[in-house]
Scaffold this motif. Structure first.
Motif, short mmCIF file in Angstrom:
data_model
loop_
_atom_site.label_atom_id
_atom_site.label_comp_id
_atom_site.label_asym_id
_atom_site.label_seq_id
_atom_site.Cartn_x
_atom_site.Cartn_y
_atom_site.Cartn_z
N GLN A 81 -7.04 -12.62 3.16
CA GLN A 81 -6.82 -11.66 2.04
C GLN A 81 -6.44 -12.26 0.70
O GLN A 81 -6.69 -11.93 -0.21
CB GLN A 81 -5.97 -10.39 2.65
N VAL A 82 -5.44 -13.16 0.99
CA VAL A 82 -4.54 -13.34 -0.03
C VAL A 82 -5.75 -14.50 -0.76
O VAL A 82 -5.74 -14.63 -2.14
CB VAL A 82 -3.38 -14.47 0.26
N ARG A 83 -6.46 -15.25 -0.13
CA ARG A 83 -7.57 -16.11 -0.63
C ARG A 83 -8.70 -15.22 -1.31
O ARG A 83 -9.14 -15.57 -2.45
CB ARG A 83 -8.15 -17.03 0.40
N GLU A 84 -9.27 -14.02 -0.70
CA GLU A 84 -10.32 -13.59 -1.15
C GLU A 84 -10.22 -11.99 -1.88
O GLU A 84 -10.77 -11.84 -2.85
CB GLU A 84 -11.24 -13.21 -0.04
N ARG A 85 -8.82 -11.48 -1.69
CA ARG A 85 -8.52 -10.20 -2.44
C ARG A 85 -7.25 -10.10 -2.54
O ARG A 85 -6.36 -9.33 -2.26
CB ARG A 85 -8.89 -8.89 -1.30
N PRO A 86 -6.57 -11.29 -3.39
CA PRO A 86 -5.22 -11.18 -3.76
C PRO A 86 -4.47 -9.98 -4.25
O PRO A 86 -3.39 -9.64 -4.06
CB PRO A 86 -5.12 -12.38 -4.71
N ASP A 87 -5.41 -9.21 -5.09
CA ASP A 87 -4.61 -8.17 -5.84
C ASP A 87 -5.11 -6.60 -5.06
O ASP A 87 -4.51 -5.71 -5.68
CB ASP A 87 -5.27 -8.10 -7.10
N ALA A 88 -5.53 -6.98 -3.71
CA ALA A 88 -5.91 -5.53 -3.15
C ALA A 88 -4.49 -5.12 -2.57
O ALA A 88 -3.68 -5.87 -2.36
CB ALA A 88 -6.82 -5.89 -1.92
N ARG A 89 -4.50 -3.80 -2.57
CA ARG A 89 -3.20 -3.32 -1.91
C ARG A 89 -3.36 -3.49 -0.42
O ARG A 89 -3.97 -3.46 0.35
CB ARG A 89 -3.21 -1.60 -2.06
N ALA A 90 -2.01 -3.98 -0.05
CA ALA A 90 -1.38 -4.06 1.46
C ALA A 90 -0.72 -3.06 1.95
O ALA A 90 -1.05 -2.73 3.02
CB ALA A 90 -0.98 -5.59 1.61
N LEU A 91 0.26 -2.64 1.08
CA LEU A 91 1.14 -1.68 1.63
C LEU A 91 1.43 -0.73 0.42
O LEU A 91 1.23 -0.87 -0.70
CB LEU A 91 2.67 -2.26 2.00
N VAL A 92 1.58 0.41 0.90
CA VAL A 92 2.09 1.42 -0.18
C VAL A 92 3.59 1.93 0.39
O VAL A 92 3.79 2.24 1.58
CB VAL A 92 1.20 2.94 0.00
N VAL A 93 4.53 1.65 -0.48
CA VAL A 93 5.96 1.79 0.08
C VAL A 93 6.97 2.87 -0.98
O VAL A 93 6.50 2.93 -2.03
CB VAL A 93 6.79 0.41 0.12
N THR A 94 8.13 3.22 -0.40
CA THR A 94 9.04 4.00 -1.17
C THR A 94 8.38 5.10 -1.14
O THR A 94 7.27 5.56 -1.09
CB THR A 94 9.63 3.46 -2.16
N GLY A 95 9.45 6.23 -1.60
CA GLY A 95 9.04 7.64 -1.75
C GLY A 95 8.13 7.57 -3.03
O GLY A 95 7.33 8.89 -3.08
N GLU A 96 8.02 6.73 -3.68
CA GLU A 96 7.28 6.95 -4.93
C GLU A 96 5.65 6.24 -4.72
O GLU A 96 4.90 6.38 -5.74
CB GLU A 96 7.99 6.12 -6.03
N ARG A 97 5.44 5.85 -3.56
CA ARG A 97 4.28 5.39 -3.10
C ARG A 97 3.63 4.28 -3.90
O ARG A 97 2.63 4.36 -4.62
CB ARG A 97 3.44 6.44 -2.91
#
Length: 528
Positions: free
Chosen positions: A30-46
């Motif tokens: 994923q880092v090689r092909e889609r580095p800027d794609a979202r992996a995680l959504v975190v914290t209360g502010e998402r």
């Protein structure tokens, strides 16, 4: 010739087999092909954290761990909720060649230290926001924080004085740099077993899960189950990251029924996985909280770690408008061993936990011989996801792992198409005057009674029969069902010797941290 935009989207979302060899390279594709794609959504502010950002944090932690003197094959503990700290700590340890041992942060500090000492962990990565854990007596704790800005940039904060490591010892002498994880089975400090899983075990499990559900970059989920057990770790977290999907980590790192559907909509979830107890909670609250047409369209819903009764399954499918797929696995099989297939890939069988996924499953009699189709016996599993044994427990390893086969202790039967149906646990069987009764079967019948929300069946000591059948039942207040109505329902559907001799209406049932029914607590609370 330019590729039309629609075709590009279809290609990006098309299922491709996961390319992983273990935890260390889980993010590489994923880092090689889609580095800027979202992996995680975190914290209360998402806040969105990209694959590039997540990999950077993991590398930072790996460098600091190596710089402190930890070497490949050393064991480190990991005590966090379902937070960015857990994910970064896990992947950072893997990239440093270390063996990570996730633990339940709800355990008392004395039990956590006892497990870490038995393992021989040289240090522990600890989220300081977890209440009641710090300080640990041993081993040295490394307070780990991941600061994520609203813009999605992040930094690792390791607090001062974390360079100390212990001498190790314990069961860690049986580990090597081929190992990725040590997971603890459910149980008390004395009885919890340590299961070493290699990078090859992890990779095989992740590939099997991704292939079963055809997970890809277009998929997203909410982390419902805790990451310190295989269900949440393998099915929700690792499979999602390996396939290029996205995982939302709920605020404070734990499931909340009150925010669940908001979380699902925020991440654009296409599926989720949970234990039956959580499915029941979501179903009970659905009239008030399920957003209906505003809910994200789901490809499927998954259930694992405990039996799901047929009535709940049907109600969930009607409510959520998606197929509910039952799966089966154990810590010792790196989580998933069987699953119902996606509807377009095979038939759904009522009461089944599906077909083998990348492993071989057989059902055997007491002599270890394969049972005929439809005949009950013990379920055995063999394949690349099966652990080599337990750490520091040769006797139990010899009983449980036989010639490469994992003896699960579960009872079940295979049909003519290789679908597995589970009928109970060998150790849970109630012996009423020679009649062997499966508590799980009686619970399934009880759960189908209108007005019954949950049920737990247990053995009641008896001077004449040896044991009788007891049941603790939670009823929905609005339905007003009574004890005699429930017993009449049972008499119409169970053999006479299976009908509960004792039936108590209770407010709640106890559950383990893994989300399964706590049968020891039920027995001690209701059987005397």
């Amino acid at each position: 010739m330019a590729v039309p935009a629609a075709a590009s989207v279809r290609d990006a979302n098309r299922y491709r087999p996961a390319e992983v060899t273990g935890l260390a390279d889980l993010l590489d594709r994923q880092v090689r092909e889609r580095p800027d794609a979202r992996a995680l959504v975190v914290t209360g502010e998402r806040v969105h954290l990209s694959y590039r950002g997540l990999a950077f944090l993991a590398e930072d932690v790996a460098a600091r761990l190596g710089g402190a003197g930890l070497r490949p094959g050393d064991a480190v503990g990991l005590i966090c909720a379902n937070t960015a700290e857990f994910v970064v700590g896990l992947l950072g340890a893997a990239r440093a060649g270390l063996v990570a041992a996730p633990l339940d942060p709800a355990l008392p500090g004395s039990q956590l230290s006892a497990r870490l000492m038995a393992l021989g962990a040289r240090a522990v990565l600890l989220d300081p926001s977890v209440p009641g854990v710090s300080p640990l007596p041993v081993p040295p704790a490394w307070p780990l924080r991941v600061d994520v800005s609203r813009a999605g940039t992040a930094a690792v904060v390791l607090e001062p004085g974390v360079c100390e490591v212990s001498q190790g010892g314990g069961a860690a002498g049986e580990l090597s740099d081929r190992d990725a994880l040590v997971l603890f089975t459910a149980g008390t400090t004395a009885r919890a077993k340590m299961v070493p899983l290699t990078h090859a075990n992890v990779a095989a499990s992740v590939r099997n899960i991704c292939a079963t559900y055809e997970l890809g970059p277009g998929d997203a989920t909410v982390a419902v189950m805790p990451f310190f057990h295989g269900h949440g770790l393998f099915a929700a977290l690792l499979a999602s990251l390996a396939s290029g999907g996205c995982v939302l980590l709920p605020e404070r790192g734990r499931f909340s029924a009150g925010t669940f559907w908001d979380d699902m909509r925020a991440v654009g979830a296409t599926w989720f996985t949970a234990v039956p107890a959580i499915h029941e909670i979501l179903l009970d609250r659905s009239e008030r909280e399920y957003p209906g047409p505003q809910a994200p369209p789901l490809k499927f819903v998954r259930s694992c770690s405990a039996p799901l009764n047929t009535a709940t399954q049907r109600a969930l499918e009607r409510t959520f408008g998606a197929p509910l797929l039952s799966a089966y696995g154990m810590t010792e099989s790196s989580h998933q061993a069987t699953s119902e297939p996606l509807p377009q890939r095979g038939a759904l069988r009522q009461g089944s936990v599906g077909r083998p996924t990348g492993v071989e499953v057989r059902v055997v009699d007491r002599g270890g011989h394969a049972c005929p189709v439809g005949v009950e016996g013990e379920v055995w599993v063999q394949g690349p996801t099966v652990a080599r044994g337990y750490l520091a427990d040769g006797d139990e390893s010899a009983r449980t792992f036989v010639d490469g086969w994992l003896r699960t202790g579960d009872l079940g039967a295979l049909d003519e198409d290789g679908y597995l149906s589970l009928t109970g646990r060998i150790k849970n069987l109630i012996n009423r005057g020679g009649e062997k009764i499966s508590p799980e079967h009686v619970e399934d019948i009880l759960a189908g009674c209108p007005g019954v929300a949950e049920a737990a069946v247990f053995a009641v000591p008896d001077g004449v029969y040896g044991q009788r059948v007891g049941a603790a039942v939670v009823v929905r207040e609005a339905d007003g069902v009574g004890r005699e109505e429930i017993l009449r329902y049972c008499r119409d559907r169970l053999a006479a010797f299976e009908v509960p001799d004792r039936l108590e209406l209770v407010a709640t049932l106890p559950y383990t941290a893994k989300g399964g029914l706590d049968r020891k607590a039920v027995q001690s609370r209701y059987a005397p």
